[in-house]
Design a protein around this motif. Structure first.
Motif, mmCIF file in Angstrom:
data_model
loop_
_atom_site.group_PDB
_atom_site.id
_atom_site.type_symbol
_atom_site.label_atom_id
_atom_site.label_comp_id
_atom_site.label_asym_id
_atom_site.label_seq_id
_atom_site.Cartn_x
_atom_site.Cartn_y
_atom_site.Cartn_z
ATOM 1 N N ASN A 27 0.833 -1.212 0.000
ATOM 2 C CA ASN A 27 0.000 0.000 0.000
ATOM 3 C C ASN A 27 0.863 1.255 0.000
ATOM 4 O O ASN A 27 0.616 2.193 -0.756
ATOM 5 N N ARG A 28 1.841 1.260 0.879
ATOM 6 C CA ARG A 28 2.712 2.427 1.041
ATOM 7 C C ARG A 28 3.526 2.701 -0.220
ATOM 8 O O ARG A 28 3.679 3.848 -0.641
ATOM 9 N N LEU A 29 4.040 1.647 -0.850
ATOM 10 C CA LEU A 29 4.920 1.812 -2.012
ATOM 11 C C LEU A 29 4.180 1.756 -3.344
ATOM 12 O O LEU A 29 4.767 1.943 -4.395
ATOM 13 N N LYS A 30 2.879 1.464 -3.293
ATOM 14 C CA LYS A 30 2.045 1.391 -4.489
ATOM 15 C C LYS A 30 2.540 0.342 -5.489
ATOM 16 O O LYS A 30 2.465 0.521 -6.703
ATOM 17 N N LYS A 31 3.084 -0.744 -4.959
ATOM 18 C CA LYS A 31 3.493 -1.892 -5.781
ATOM 19 C C LYS A 31 3.516 -3.118 -4.863
ATOM 20 O O LYS A 31 3.551 -2.982 -3.635
ATOM 21 N N GLU A 32 3.488 -4.291 -5.464
ATOM 22 C CA GLU A 32 3.489 -5.517 -4.662
ATOM 23 C C GLU A 32 4.850 -5.718 -3.995
ATOM 24 O O GLU A 32 5.883 -5.688 -4.658
ATOM 25 N N VAL A 33 4.802 -5.901 -2.696
ATOM 26 C CA VAL A 33 5.999 -6.185 -1.913
ATOM 27 C C VAL A 33 5.755 -7.520 -1.216
ATOM 28 O O VAL A 33 4.702 -7.708 -0.596
ATOM 29 N N TYR A 34 6.693 -8.413 -1.329
ATOM 30 C CA TYR A 34 6.517 -9.756 -0.772
ATOM 31 C C TYR A 34 7.276 -9.910 0.541
ATOM 32 O O TYR A 34 8.335 -9.311 0.732
ATOM 33 N N LEU A 35 6.717 -10.730 1.410
ATOM 34 C CA LEU A 35 7.368 -11.091 2.666
ATOM 35 C C LEU A 35 8.258 -12.298 2.386
ATOM 36 O O LEU A 35 7.769 -13.346 1.970
ATOM 37 N N ILE A 36 9.549 -12.148 2.602
ATOM 38 C CA ILE A 36 10.496 -13.242 2.389
ATOM 39 C C ILE A 36 10.780 -13.857 3.756
ATOM 40 O O ILE A 36 11.262 -13.176 4.665
ATOM 41 N N PRO A 37 10.492 -15.148 3.924
ATOM 42 C CA PRO A 37 10.720 -15.772 5.230
ATOM 43 C C PRO A 37 12.205 -15.806 5.584
ATOM 44 O O PRO A 37 13.067 -15.832 4.698
ATOM 45 N N GLY A 38 12.477 -15.805 6.882
ATOM 46 C CA GLY A 38 13.862 -15.974 7.325
ATOM 47 C C GLY A 38 14.388 -17.318 6.843
ATOM 48 O O GLY A 38 13.633 -18.281 6.720
ATOM 49 N N GLY A 39 15.661 -17.385 6.532
ATOM 50 C CA GLY A 39 16.241 -18.640 6.058
ATOM 51 C C GLY A 39 15.819 -18.967 4.642
ATOM 52 O O GLY A 39 15.733 -20.136 4.274
ATOM 53 N N ALA A 40 15.548 -17.917 3.850
ATOM 54 C CA ALA A 40 15.158 -18.127 2.461
ATOM 55 C C ALA A 40 15.785 -17.057 1.580
ATOM 56 O O ALA A 40 16.129 -15.973 2.039
ATOM 57 N N SER A 41 15.928 -17.384 0.321
ATOM 58 C CA SER A 41 16.508 -16.477 -0.668
ATOM 59 C C SER A 41 15.570 -16.397 -1.865
ATOM 60 O O SER A 41 14.881 -17.366 -2.181
ATOM 61 N N THR A 42 15.563 -15.266 -2.549
ATOM 62 C CA THR A 42 14.771 -15.156 -3.768
ATOM 63 C C THR A 42 15.553 -15.643 -4.982
ATOM 64 O O THR A 42 14.987 -15.779 -6.062
ATOM 65 N N ASN A 43 16.831 -15.900 -4.810
ATOM 66 C CA ASN A 43 17.650 -16.444 -5.901
ATOM 67 C C ASN A 43 17.358 -17.931 -6.050
ATOM 68 O O ASN A 43 17.444 -18.687 -5.088
ATOM 69 N N LYS A 44 17.043 -18.349 -7.268
ATOM 70 C CA LYS A 44 16.722 -19.750 -7.525
ATOM 71 C C LYS A 44 18.004 -20.586 -7.526
ATOM 72 O O LYS A 44 18.980 -20.226 -8.185
ATOM 73 N N PRO A 45 18.013 -21.702 -6.791
ATOM 74 C CA PRO A 45 19.216 -22.540 -6.765
ATOM 75 C C PRO A 45 19.379 -23.312 -8.076
ATOM 76 O O PRO A 45 18.400 -23.575 -8.780
ATOM 77 N N PRO A 46 20.607 -23.682 -8.402
ATOM 78 C CA PRO A 46 20.836 -24.459 -9.616
ATOM 79 C C PRO A 46 20.385 -25.904 -9.436
ATOM 80 O O PRO A 46 20.253 -26.383 -8.310
ATOM 81 N N LEU A 47 20.157 -26.563 -10.537
ATOM 82 C CA LEU A 47 19.864 -27.994 -10.485
ATOM 83 C C LEU A 47 21.145 -28.728 -10.124
ATOM 84 O O LEU A 47 22.227 -28.347 -10.568
ATOM 85 N N VAL A 48 21.019 -29.761 -9.317
ATOM 86 C CA VAL A 48 22.198 -30.526 -8.906
ATOM 87 C C VAL A 48 22.077 -31.966 -9.381
ATOM 88 O O VAL A 48 20.981 -32.471 -9.618
ATOM 89 N N LYS A 49 23.219 -32.602 -9.527
ATOM 90 C CA LYS A 49 23.284 -34.004 -9.929
ATOM 91 C C LYS A 49 23.435 -34.869 -8.688
ATOM 92 O O LYS A 49 23.506 -34.368 -7.566
ATOM 93 N N GLU A 50 23.531 -36.163 -8.905
ATOM 94 C CA GLU A 50 23.748 -37.085 -7.799
ATOM 95 C C GLU A 50 25.057 -36.726 -7.090
ATOM 96 O O GLU A 50 26.037 -36.349 -7.731
ATOM 97 N N ASN A 51 25.060 -36.813 -5.777
ATOM 98 C CA ASN A 51 26.215 -36.482 -4.928
ATOM 99 C C ASN A 51 26.612 -35.010 -5.015
ATOM 100 O O ASN A 51 27.771 -34.666 -4.849
ATOM 101 N N GLU A 52 25.638 -34.157 -5.274
ATOM 102 C CA GLU A 52 25.863 -32.716 -5.248
ATOM 103 C C GLU A 52 24.758 -32.065 -4.423
ATOM 104 O O GLU A 52 23.677 -32.630 -4.245
ATOM 105 N N VAL A 53 25.038 -30.857 -3.944
ATOM 106 C CA VAL A 53 24.059 -30.099 -3.168
ATOM 107 C C VAL A 53 24.282 -28.615 -3.465
ATOM 108 O O VAL A 53 25.407 -28.184 -3.690
ATOM 109 N N ALA A 54 23.191 -27.843 -3.485
ATOM 110 C CA ALA A 54 23.285 -26.392 -3.681
ATOM 111 C C ALA A 54 23.418 -25.735 -2.315
ATOM 112 O O ALA A 54 22.625 -25.988 -1.411
#
Length: 87
Positions: A27-54
């Motif tokens: 309302n204040r900024l006149k555009k949609e503003v989203y609530l980002i939960p703690g412990g989260a990022s808006t950057n999408k992680p890459p796809l990983v293969k077997e024995n890999e982790v992002a």
């Protein structure tokens, strides 16, 4: 909008969550503003293969080796050895 959750200690990707709109800020900024939960990022992680982790490092996802599910045996002692850390 989606956010991508990560583990608080290891920083590994654990899943995604739908973000809710913050009505006051939107309302204040006149555009949609989203609530980002703690412990989260808006950057999408890459796809990983077997024995890999992002892993989130410095706000960027990096792919690291992950052998924590595997069991190895010490050649000298012949005892079972489990890997508990991410390389």
């Amino acid at each position: 909008m989606k956010a991508y959750k990560y583990h608080p200690t290891t920083k590994e990707f654990t899943g995604e969550v739908d973000c809710q709109i913050d009505p006051r800020a939107s309302n204040r900024l006149k555009k949609e503003v989203y609530l980002i939960p703690g412990g989260a990022s808006t950057n999408k992680p890459p796809l990983v293969k077997e024995n890999e982790v992002a892993i989130l490092e410095d706000s960027k996802w990096k792919i690291k080796k992950n052998f924590r599910k595997d069991t190895y045996y010490d050649k000298a002692t012949k005892k079972e050895k489990r890997i508990t850390t991410i390389d």
